[in-house]
Scaffold this motif. Sequence first.
Motif, PDB file in Angstrom:
ATOM      1  N   ARG A 128       0.821  -1.217   0.000  1.00 31.04           N
ATOM      2  CA  ARG A 128       0.000   0.000   0.000  1.00 31.04           C
ATOM      3  C   ARG A 128       0.853   1.265   0.000  1.00 31.04           C
ATOM      4  N   ALA A 164      -5.802  -4.430  -0.962  1.00 29.63           N
ATOM      5  CA  ALA A 164      -4.832  -3.376  -0.642  1.00 29.63           C
ATOM      6  C   ALA A 164      -4.800  -2.316  -1.737  1.00 29.63           C
ATOM      7  N   ALA A 191      -5.799   1.743  -1.349  1.00 33.48           N
ATOM      8  CA  ALA A 191      -4.894   2.827  -1.732  1.00 33.48           C
ATOM      9  C   ALA A 191      -5.535   3.732  -2.783  1.00 33.48           C
TER      10      ALA A 191
END
Length: 351
Positions: free
Chosen positions: A62, A106, A110
Amino acid sequence: MATWLVTGGAGFIGGNFVLEAVTRGVKVINLDALTYAGNLQTLASLEGNPAHVFVHGDIGDRELVARLLAEHQPDAVLNFAAESHVDRSIDGPGAFIQTNVVGTLALLEAVRDYWKTLQGEAKEAFRFLHVSTDEVYGTLGDTGKFTETTPYAPNSPYSASKAASDHLVRAFHHTYGLPVLTTNCSNNYGPYHFPEKLIPLVIARALAGEPLPVYGDGKQVRDWLFVSDHCEAIRTVLAKGRVGETYNVGGNAEKQNIEVVQAICALLDQRRPRADGQPRASQITYVTDRPGHDRRYAIDATKLRDELGWEPSWTFEQGIAFTVDWYLENQAWVNGVLDGSYRLQRIGTEG
């Protein structure tokens, strides 16, 4: 110049997509973990091109993804990154869950956080496009086709992991408002295909005079989609697709596996005949079927045609001839995969 963050852009479909995008004037930030299927030699023609920034890294990182988003401010993120081989998923499902589920989660987190920082037109225009597979729908009988409303019924660890990633993408749209698009495609083929998959495997083994393994009776049916047609479909969905929608992408080319193998053999007999004059079809060997092998896939791409105006432009006969010719003309690329030397290559990587 548009800027796109493409994940998995050193793989087969992603690599073809990146090559075409840069040719069309897009700046591509290409994030790839370079697992066994990632091949930087596919991108060799882009070396030194400022419109292509390759970053060696994982979608599950991330911090890295957040840095790339902040630094390059892409207009769209296109997620090709995935473990994608059914046989490998049967032998080791954990890697598929890690990349296709945990990694996608993830990446979504983000991207969501980046999208929230955007303002005005930039926020309105931003898209996250998730590339998926028809295998999430399970298997078909002798009739019917998968539509966007077909219930999910994945039958392999691979397809189950992709189904989970599709659900996460949908959930991030409905929960957070992230402007997502999803495409579910049929079997792709074409240049730069990793030689463990059916078509490049048969070409390589036929040229080497080795047995050509065909699972079961060889009558499993797939809808074959030329990779360049798929890339065009993705660009079309990105440009014109309705946010939150799924679009099925098919090639209108249903073929039994044995028909595909026989077509390759016939083309090679014309272009590179065996020294002993025997037909390459004599190398076909039937082997024990894979566990849980889906019998038939078929895509109904009516929605994509009617809403967005896309249809495949390559017939299977055109595409398979082009593909065989490409492999014959690019044996250095193939040999680099077969001898493992492709894994030693690094082209201007950062990250």
